[in-house]
Design a protein around this motif. Structure first.
Motif, PDB file in Angstrom:
ATOM      1  N   ASN A   1       0.796  -1.221   0.000  1.00 41.23           N
ATOM      2  CA  ASN A   1       0.000   0.000   0.000  1.00 41.23           C
ATOM      3  C   ASN A   1       0.830   1.273   0.000  1.00 41.23           C
ATOM      4  O   ASN A   1       0.353   2.323  -0.448  1.00 41.23           O
ATOM      5  CB  ASN A   1      -0.954   0.004   1.192  1.00 41.23           C
ATOM      6  N   ILE A   2       2.069   1.193   0.495  1.00 44.47           N
ATOM      7  CA  ILE A   2       2.930   2.380   0.500  1.00 44.47           C
ATOM      8  C   ILE A   2       4.013   2.254  -0.568  1.00 44.47           C
ATOM      9  O   ILE A   2       4.076   3.055  -1.510  1.00 44.47           O
ATOM     10  CB  ILE A   2       3.560   2.611   1.882  1.00 44.47           C
ATOM     11  N   VAL A   3       4.860   1.233  -0.445  1.00 42.86           N
ATOM     12  CA  VAL A   3       5.945   1.074  -1.417  1.00 42.86           C
ATOM     13  C   VAL A   3       5.387   0.800  -2.815  1.00 42.86           C
ATOM     14  O   VAL A   3       5.863   1.351  -3.808  1.00 42.86           O
ATOM     15  CB  VAL A   3       6.906  -0.053  -0.982  1.00 42.86           C
ATOM     16  N   GLY A   4       4.356  -0.044  -2.897  1.00 43.72           N
ATOM     17  CA  GLY A   4       3.760  -0.342  -4.193  1.00 43.72           C
ATOM     18  C   GLY A   4       3.191   0.905  -4.850  1.00 43.72           C
ATOM     19  O   GLY A   4       3.368   1.121  -6.058  1.00 43.72           O
ATOM     20  N   THR A   5       2.511   1.738  -4.071  1.00 41.98           N
ATOM     21  CA  THR A   5       1.976   2.988  -4.614  1.00 41.98           C
ATOM     22  C   THR A   5       3.112   3.894  -5.093  1.00 41.98           C
ATOM     23  O   THR A   5       3.032   4.510  -6.164  1.00 41.98           O
ATOM     24  CB  THR A   5       1.132   3.719  -3.554  1.00 41.98           C
ATOM     25  N   PHE A   6       4.192   3.958  -4.331  1.00 38.85           N
ATOM     26  CA  PHE A   6       5.348   4.755  -4.732  1.00 38.85           C
ATOM     27  C   PHE A   6       5.917   4.264  -6.064  1.00 38.85           C
ATOM     28  O   PHE A   6       6.191   5.064  -6.970  1.00 38.85           O
ATOM     29  CB  PHE A   6       6.425   4.690  -3.645  1.00 38.85           C
ATOM     30  N   ARG A   7       6.077   2.946  -6.208  1.00 36.85           N
ATOM     31  CA  ARG A   7       6.600   2.399  -7.469  1.00 36.85           C
ATOM     32  C   ARG A   7       5.673   2.722  -8.632  1.00 36.85           C
ATOM     33  O   ARG A   7       6.107   3.064  -9.740  1.00 36.85           O
ATOM     34  CB  ARG A   7       6.766   0.885  -7.366  1.00 36.85           C
TER      35      ARG A   7
END
Length: 343
Positions: A100-106
Motif C-alpha cells: 500500500n505504501i511502497v507499491g503505490t510509490f513504485r
C-alpha cells in the motif's frame, strides 16, 4: 460516452477491481489487468473479453509496470491493488507497508516517467486514479459524516498504510504535476467478495453450520455501497474528475453489524431454510472485539453527486438479497478460493 481508453487496472482480479473491469469493458474501454493473484485475486474473476488482458505481476515491480505503460499505450491507471483486511494488517503489518505504501510509490514513479514521455495532448488526457477507503479518516461518533475535507486520522495499520499512499498521490500531483485523482469509498458488498469480509463470511459460515462471529456486541456501524455503484462512480471520476481532487462515494445505507447479520439470517431462512427448522440466527456468536475497532463510518458524497453526476442504482435491501442469491448459486467458487488460500 467519452473516447475509449487503454487502462491499466491493478488489482483487477480482486473483488472491487474485477467489478470495475466489467464496467469499463461495458463502456467500450480496453483493459490490461495487473494482479499478483494472491489470496484475494482470482483469475476466474477477470472477464474473458477480447479487450481485456491479464498480466500476473506485482505493482512493486516498477520495470514491469513501466513496460506495460509503454507497450500497451496506457492513458489511464486505476490502482485497486492493495492489502485491505484490517485483521490481517494487525497480524502482518509489513505486507501492508510493502503493497500500500511502497507499491503505490513504485506505481507513481513508473507513471510519472511514462507521463513525461507523452506529447502535450496525451499528457492532458492521462490520468492516475488511486482507490482508497473511508477508513483513512478514522472513526465517527453517533453523528457526522466523512467528506473530502475530513482530516486523515487512521486507527489501524491497514488504514495508516492507505493514508500514506494517498499522501504520496497528492504529493506527486502538487510536486510533479502528474494528473492524479483519489477516490474514497464506504464498505463494498456484492458478488465475488473473498469470504473473509463480513457479509460473505457470515453467509459461508451459516451455510457450513458454523458459528457466525460478531465482534463485540455488533454495534459498529458501516455505510454499505454496492460494488457496481462504486465502480460506476470510479468511471465518472476518471472521466469527469478534476486532477488533484478527491471524490468520496457512499451508499447512504448505514447499518450496525448486528443488524446486517440478522438480516442475512432472515434472508437465508427464506431462501435456504435449515434442515432442523431453526433460524440461522441461532448460530450467531459474539467474539472478542478486535483492537482499535472503529465505531462508525459514514460518507457524504455530495461532491461526487454534484460534480460528477454520481447516482446509486442499488438499495441495500435489494442488493443484499441479490448478493446472497449469488453466493447460494456459486458455492463452488467460494470453496475454490478458500481452498487456494490454504494451499
Amino acid at each position: 460516452m467519452t473516447a475509449a481508453r487503454s487502462m491499466l487496472v491493478t488489482g483487477g482480479a480482486g473483488f472491487i477491481g474485477s467489478a470495475f473491469v466489467e464496467a469499463a469493458l461495458a463502456d467500450g474501454h480496453r483493459v490490461v489487468v495487473l494482479d499478483a493473484l494472491t489470496y484475494a485475486g482470482h483469475e476466474e474473476s477477470v472477464p474473458k473479453h477480447e479487450r481485456c488482458r491479464l498480466v500476473v505481476g506485482n505493482i512493486c515491480d516498477r520495470e514491469l509496470v513501466g513496460d506495460l505503460l509503454r507497450t500497451e499505450k496506457i492513458d489511464a491507471i486505476v490502482n485497486f491493488a492493495a492489502e485491505s483486511h484490517v485483521d490481517r494488517s494487525i497480524d502482518a503489518p509489513g505486507d501492508f507497508v510493502d503493497t500500500n505504501i511502497v507499491g503505490t510509490f513504485r506505481m507513481l514513479q513508473a507513471s510519472l516517467a511514462h507521463w513525461k514521455s507523452l506529447d502535450t495532448a496525451e499528457q492532458s488526457r492521462f490520468r492516475y486514479l488511486q482507490i482508497s477507503t473511508d477508513e483513512v479518516y478514522g472513526a465517527l461518533g453517533e453523528t457526522g459524516q466523512f467528506s473530502e475535507t475530513s482530516p486523515m486520522s487512521p486507527n489501524s495499520p491497514y488504514a495508516a498504510s492507505k493514508a500514506a499512499g494517498d499522501h504520496l498521490v497528492r504529493a506527486w500531483y502538487h510536486t510533479y504535476k502528474l494528473p492524479t485523482l483519489t477516490t474514497n469509498c464506504s464498505n463494498n458488498y456484492g458478488p465475488r467478495q473473498f469470504p473473509e469480509k463480513l457479509i460473505p463470511r457470515l453467509i459461508s459460515c451459516a451455510l457450513a453450520g458454523e458459528p457466525l462471529p460478531i465482534y463485540g456486541k455488533g454495534l459498529q456501524v458501516r455505510d454499505w455501497i454496492h460494488v457496481e455503484d462504486h465502480s460506476r462512480g470510479v468511471l465518472l471520476a476518471l472521466e469527469r474528475g478534476t486532477p488533484g481532487q478527491t471524490y468520496c462515494f457512499g451508499g447512504a445505507s448505514e447499518r450496525a453489524n448486528i443488524d446486517v447479520a440478522q438480516r442475512i439470517c432472515a434472508i437465508l431462512d427464506e431462501l435456504r431454510p435449515r434442515g432442523d427448522g431453526k433460524s440461522y440466527a441461532s448460530q450467531m456468536q459474539f467474539v472478542t472485539d478486535r483492537p482499535g475497532h472503529d465505531f462508525r463510518y459514514a460518507i457524504d458524497d455530495t461532491r461526487a453527486r454534484t460534480e460528477l453526476g454520481f447516482t446509486r442504482r442499488h438499495t441495500f435491501e435489494g442488493g443484499l438479497v441479490a448478493t446472497i442469491e449469488w453466493y447460494l448459486g456459486n458455492t463452488e467458487w467460494c470453496h475454490a478460493v478458500t481452498r487456494r488460500r490454504h494451499a
